[in-house]
Design an enzyme around this catalytic site. Structure first.
Site, PDB file in Angstrom:
ATOM      1  N   ARG A 214       0.733  -1.161  -0.022  1.00 35.22           N
ATOM      2  CA  ARG A 214      -0.067   0.185   0.019  1.00 35.22           C
ATOM      3  C   ARG A 214       0.864   1.200   0.000  1.00 35.22           C
ATOM      4  O   ARG A 214       0.310   1.952   0.631  1.00 35.22           O
ATOM      5  CB  ARG A 214      -1.127  -0.073   1.156  1.00 35.22           C
ATOM      6  CG  ARG A 214      -1.819  -1.071   1.053  1.00 35.22           C
ATOM      7  CD  ARG A 214      -2.914  -1.004   0.003  1.00 35.22           C
ATOM      8  NE  ARG A 214      -3.825  -2.141   0.112  1.00 35.22           N
ATOM      9  CZ  ARG A 214      -3.393  -3.510  -0.664  1.00 35.22           C
ATOM     10  NH1 ARG A 214      -2.305  -3.794  -1.224  1.00 35.22           N
ATOM     11  NH2 ARG A 214      -4.352  -4.560  -0.340  1.00 35.22           N
ATOM     12  N   SER A 263     -11.176   0.358   3.431  1.00 33.41           N
ATOM     13  CA  SER A 263     -10.338  -0.339   4.566  1.00 33.41           C
ATOM     14  C   SER A 263      -9.538   0.769   5.166  1.00 33.41           C
ATOM     15  O   SER A 263      -8.937   1.664   4.791  1.00 33.41           O
ATOM     16  CB  SER A 263      -9.338  -1.280   3.825  1.00 33.41           C
ATOM     17  OG  SER A 263      -9.866  -2.346   3.262  1.00 33.41           O
ATOM     18  N   GLU A 333      -4.392   3.123   6.508  1.00 29.03           N
ATOM     19  CA  GLU A 333      -4.482   2.685   5.087  1.00 29.03           C
ATOM     20  C   GLU A 333      -5.387   4.125   4.328  1.00 29.03           C
ATOM     21  O   GLU A 333      -4.767   4.433   3.190  1.00 29.03           O
ATOM     22  CB  GLU A 333      -5.166   1.581   4.603  1.00 29.03           C
ATOM     23  CG  GLU A 333      -5.114   1.210   3.171  1.00 29.03           C
ATOM     24  CD  GLU A 333      -5.451   0.074   2.807  1.00 29.03           C
ATOM     25  OE1 GLU A 333      -6.210  -0.547   1.885  1.00 29.03           O
ATOM     26  OE2 GLU A 333      -5.298  -1.274   3.647  1.00 29.03           O
TER      27      GLU A 333
END
Length: 341
Positions: A214, A263, A333
């Site tokens: 990520r 998320s 995130e």
């Protein structure tokens, strides 16, 4: 008020795409080309007028553009007509002015005080997807994951079905190494075309993007305007079946019809973030109108009129609870941008 409308009290409008690059009057609103930072001396002036062919809007509300439906305004919102328009704008923009790209706003908390500088939003001119050959797709930075995967299906290109499940645009996928269901952008990306903060257009290879989980090494202020993905030959019916499987799995496990940001936390090595949140007793936890989802505990929700401060504070409470119960520090995130009110 719609983006691009004349804002009351400014005596100022926006030029339309294809409008011939007429200068935009800047009085009494300060031009981003002449922006002065809050601290330090004033930067050199870069011009009195702003010449764009897209839309340039001062004090543009961002809450309608992000999934949480909360947060402040962009000091300036720029929707370029095309890549040349974007490159010229960034080239002429005062170097002291910060620039941030905005996709679908699906993985973003915009703080209530808004976003200083310029927010760049890529519209329809950047949303095209085409099959380049039997295994390769050329995708605009503003194209959605659904459009990419559907175009791949029609062209008989397998391997990018997972993009169907990521609520965002190609630009965001490339920046964050977006992934789901066991695959990530780094597994399919060949190269990305970007406009750097300086206005220079460059093509970055997979290696140059320096992907980790990520995260990428995309330069600050750079805007992804296109990407090339490589899949493999496949049968459209089988590709559609995989897309249907992914869609059904998302429907069953995620609060898709809520005001959310996707998320919230990254999965730590060896753990699932949702399980840590659940074990910490945070399922359904609320702070004002911000709530941890009962359906998927790695999702935060705006169940009413939550402010971005409420949502972010709830996330921090969850991080503290997880740290206290498991010893694991969750990393955000969701991207958090802007300044507090």
């Amino acid at each position: 008020m719609a983006v691009g409308d004349i804002l009351p009290g400014t005596g100022r409008g926006t030029s339309e795409a294809g409008g011939g690059g007429l200068p935009l009057a800047v009085s009494p609103v300060e031009s981003p080309l002449d922006h002065q930072p809050a601290a330090g001396g004033p930067p050199p002036r870069a011009g009195e007028d702003i010449r764009v062919r897209g839309r340039l809007t001062p004090r543009a509300p961002l809450a309608p553009l992000v999934w949480f439906k909360a947060g402040g305004a962009a000091e300036w919102l720029f929707e370029p007509a095309d890549a040349d328009d974007l490159a010229a704008f960034l080239r002429d923009l005062n170097p002291a002015v910060p620039v941030m790209a905005l996709g679908l706003g699906s993985n973003l908390i915009v703080r209530d005080g808004g976003v200083p500088g310029v927010v760049v939003r890529l519209g329809k001119p950047f949303a095209r997807v085409e099959a380049f050959d039997a295994t390769t797709l050329r995708c605009g930075g503003g194209a959605s994951g659904i459009l990419v995967s559907s175009t791949a299906r029609d062209a008989g290109i397998a391997g990018v079905e997972f993009l169907r499940s990521i609520p965002g645009t190609v630009g965001g996928f490339v920046r964050m190494n977006g992934g789901a269901y066991g695959r990530e952008v780094k597994d399919v990306l060949i190269e990305a075309e970007v406009v750097l903060r300086s206005g220079e257009r460059r093509t970055l290879s997979l290696d140059e993007l320096g992907y980790t989980y990520r995260h990428s090494e995309l330069p600050n202020g750079a805007v992804v305007i296109a990407a090339t993905f490589r899949g493999r030959p496949g049968e459209p019916t089988a590709i559609q079946a995989e897309m249907d499987r992914i869609a059904a799995a998302r429907e069953a496990s995620q609060p898709l019809r809520s005001k959310t940001g996707g998320s919230t936390f990254k999965n730590p090595d060896g753990y699932k973030a949702w399980a840590l949140v659940d074990q910490a007793g945070c399922r359904g936890k609320r702070l004002g109108d911000a709530q941890v989802s009962d359906k998927h505990t790695n999702f935060l929700l705006n169940v009413g009129q939550a402010t971005s401060a409420d949502i972010e504070a709830l996330g921090e409470e969850v991080r503290a609870a997880v740290k206290a119960t498991s010893g694991v520090t969750l990393e955000w995130e969701i991207q958090r941008v802007g300044v507090a009110a």
